[in-house]
Design a protein around this motif. Sequence first.
Motif, PDB file in Angstrom:
ATOM      1  N   ALA A  17       0.785  -1.335   0.085  1.00  0.00           N
ATOM      2  CA  ALA A  17      -0.015   0.179  -0.184  1.00  0.00           C
ATOM      3  C   ALA A  17       0.981   1.292   0.148  1.00  0.00           C
ATOM      4  CB  ALA A  17      -0.740  -0.030   1.080  1.00  0.00           C
ATOM      5  N   THR A  18       0.343   2.314  -0.135  1.00  0.00           N
ATOM      6  CA  THR A  18       1.232   3.600   0.131  1.00  0.00           C
ATOM      7  C   THR A  18       0.715   4.147   1.597  1.00  0.00           C
ATOM      8  OG1 THR A  18      -0.841   4.897  -0.862  1.00  0.00           O
ATOM      9  CG2 THR A  18       1.000   4.390  -2.225  1.00  0.00           C
ATOM     10  N   ALA A  19       1.625   4.442   2.071  1.00  0.00           N
ATOM     11  CA  ALA A  19       1.560   4.962   3.426  1.00  0.00           C
ATOM     12  C   ALA A  19       2.295   6.394   3.698  1.00  0.00           C
ATOM     13  CB  ALA A  19       2.106   4.208   4.521  1.00  0.00           C
ATOM     14  N   PHE A  20       1.550   7.271   4.137  1.00  0.00           N
ATOM     15  CA  PHE A  20       2.157   8.747   4.502  1.00  0.00           C
ATOM     16  C   PHE A  20       2.156   8.899   5.746  1.00  0.00           C
ATOM     17  CE2 PHE A  20       0.671   8.655   0.134  1.00  0.00           C
ATOM     18  CZ  PHE A  20       1.616   8.931  -0.926  1.00  0.00           C
ATOM     19  N   PRO A  21       3.192   9.306   6.433  1.00  0.00           N
ATOM     20  CA  PRO A  21       3.463  10.083   7.679  1.00  0.00           C
ATOM     21  C   PRO A  21       3.125  11.405   7.532  1.00  0.00           C
ATOM     22  CG  PRO A  21       5.388   8.595   7.257  1.00  0.00           C
ATOM     23  CD  PRO A  21       4.489   8.728   5.876  1.00  0.00           C
ATOM     24  N   LEU A  22       1.968  12.028   8.343  1.00  0.00           N
ATOM     25  CA  LEU A  22       1.570  13.385   8.061  1.00  0.00           C
ATOM     26  C   LEU A  22       1.905  14.267   9.207  1.00  0.00           C
ATOM     27  CD1 LEU A  22      -1.950  12.548   6.698  1.00  0.00           C
ATOM     28  CD2 LEU A  22       0.082  13.167   5.374  1.00  0.00           C
ATOM     29  N   ARG A  23       1.881  15.584   9.208  1.00  0.00           N
ATOM     30  CA  ARG A  23       2.193  16.508  10.480  1.00  0.00           C
ATOM     31  C   ARG A  23       1.380  15.981  11.820  1.00  0.00           C
ATOM     32  NH1 ARG A  23       2.104  22.285   7.863  1.00  0.00           N
ATOM     33  NH2 ARG A  23       3.821  22.090   6.660  1.00  0.00           N
ATOM     34  N   GLU A  24       1.995  16.396  12.833  1.00  0.00           N
ATOM     35  CA  GLU A  24       1.351  15.952  14.067  1.00  0.00           C
ATOM     36  C   GLU A  24       1.104  14.580  14.384  1.00  0.00           C
ATOM     37  OE1 GLU A  24      -2.194  18.606  14.186  1.00  0.00           O
ATOM     38  OE2 GLU A  24      -0.669  20.674  14.417  1.00  0.00           O
ATOM     39  N   GLN A  25       2.084  13.805  13.679  1.00  0.00           N
ATOM     40  CA  GLN A  25       2.000  12.455  14.130  1.00  0.00           C
ATOM     41  C   GLN A  25       0.540  11.589  13.500  1.00  0.00           C
ATOM     42  OE1 GLN A  25       4.137  13.172  18.248  1.00  0.00           O
ATOM     43  NE2 GLN A  25       3.918  11.117  17.732  1.00  0.00           N
ATOM     44  N   HIS A  26       0.257  12.141  12.390  1.00  0.00           N
ATOM     45  CA  HIS A  26      -1.015  11.359  11.557  1.00  0.00           C
ATOM     46  C   HIS A  26      -0.376  10.585  10.704  1.00  0.00           C
ATOM     47  CE1 HIS A  26      -4.132  13.614  13.704  1.00  0.00           C
ATOM     48  NE2 HIS A  26      -3.598  14.740  13.389  1.00  0.00           N
ATOM     49  N   LEU A  27      -0.994   9.615  10.328  1.00  0.00           N
ATOM     50  CA  LEU A  27      -0.820   8.516   9.273  1.00  0.00           C
ATOM     51  C   LEU A  27      -1.910   8.283   8.416  1.00  0.00           C
ATOM     52  CD1 LEU A  27       1.511   6.605   8.608  1.00  0.00           C
ATOM     53  CD2 LEU A  27       0.139   4.980   9.972  1.00  0.00           C
ATOM     54  N   ALA A  28      -1.661   8.384   7.002  1.00  0.00           N
ATOM     55  CA  ALA A  28      -2.606   7.918   5.915  1.00  0.00           C
ATOM     56  C   ALA A  28      -2.172   6.727   5.420  1.00  0.00           C
ATOM     57  CB  ALA A  28      -2.726   9.091   5.273  1.00  0.00           C
ATOM     58  N   VAL A  29      -3.171   5.568   5.220  1.00  0.00           N
ATOM     59  CA  VAL A  29      -2.570   4.247   4.655  1.00  0.00           C
ATOM     60  C   VAL A  29      -3.686   4.139   3.463  1.00  0.00           C
ATOM     61  CG1 VAL A  29      -2.442   1.905   4.742  1.00  0.00           C
ATOM     62  CG2 VAL A  29      -1.693   3.363   6.790  1.00  0.00           C
ATOM     63  N   GLY A  30      -3.064   4.120   2.320  1.00  0.00           N
ATOM     64  CA  GLY A  30      -4.148   3.812   1.055  1.00  0.00           C
ATOM     65  C   GLY A  30      -4.687   2.572   1.105  1.00  0.00           C
ATOM     66  N   PRO A  31      -5.557   2.123  -0.031  1.00  0.00           N
ATOM     67  CA  PRO A  31      -5.981   0.777  -0.126  1.00  0.00           C
ATOM     68  C   PRO A  31      -4.958  -0.207  -0.324  1.00  0.00           C
ATOM     69  CG  PRO A  31      -6.837   2.394  -1.689  1.00  0.00           C
ATOM     70  CD  PRO A  31      -5.836   3.075  -0.976  1.00  0.00           C
ATOM     71  N   LEU A  32      -4.994  -1.279   0.566  1.00  0.00           N
ATOM     72  CA  LEU A  32      -4.172  -2.552   0.600  1.00  0.00           C
ATOM     73  C   LEU A  32      -4.061  -3.506  -0.865  1.00  0.00           C
ATOM     74  CD1 LEU A  32      -4.692  -3.430   4.324  1.00  0.00           C
ATOM     75  CD2 LEU A  32      -2.977  -2.055   3.408  1.00  0.00           C
ATOM     76  N   ALA A  33      -3.203  -3.919  -1.341  1.00  0.00           N
ATOM     77  CA  ALA A  33      -3.382  -4.894  -2.228  1.00  0.00           C
ATOM     78  C   ALA A  33      -2.710  -6.246  -1.606  1.00  0.00           C
ATOM     79  CB  ALA A  33      -2.266  -4.525  -3.335  1.00  0.00           C
ATOM     80  N   LEU A  34      -3.594  -7.209  -1.505  1.00  0.00           N
ATOM     81  CA  LEU A  34      -3.228  -8.339  -0.802  1.00  0.00           C
ATOM     82  C   LEU A  34      -3.068  -9.612  -1.903  1.00  0.00           C
ATOM     83  CD1 LEU A  34      -6.222  -7.849   1.567  1.00  0.00           C
ATOM     84  CD2 LEU A  34      -3.848  -7.487   1.989  1.00  0.00           C
TER      85      LEU A  34
END
Length: 165
Positions: free
Chosen positions: A100-117
């Motif tokens: 997947a794509t995963a983006f660490p964002l400001r203020e310790q947030h995390l965004a994880v995109g759709p998972l390919a399994l």
Amino acid sequence: MRAIQIAVVAGAIAAGAMSTAANAQMGGNVTGFGRDAREKPEKKQYVPAAKAQEKIFPLDATWTAVSLNGKPFGGNDRPSFMVDKQYRARGYGGCNTFAATAFPLREQHLAVGPLALTKKPCDKGLGASEQDYFIALRTAAQWDLVGSQLVIKSQKGELRFERAL
């Protein structure tokens, strides 16, 4: 000639006295900017309050899952994941692998995109545990480093990881 010399010296003394009198009248300020320029109280410089230093997400580190909502993952096939410097997440759910794509964002947030399994058939209990892990990872909202553990908080609860060797 002597009278001229005496007159020049007297003039110089008189000029010096006038200069001294004028200096005293101006408050002794030789630069001529006045008393106000010298006697202003020193202003204190504004210093903003220090922010808590923001943590940096550990890229290129492999993490092995310890627990989900306090329930420990057992066995040798514990879920794991890592995020590389190109913000690609990949790992293992206990039975299947994912990317997947995963983006660490400001203020310790995390965004994880759709998972390919991958779609391996899994044991029923392991499949349910893996599904819970994937949902918690996919809905990740915040992360934190607590001691030696990475904690990811999501809508489905809290995932705890230890750094893999």
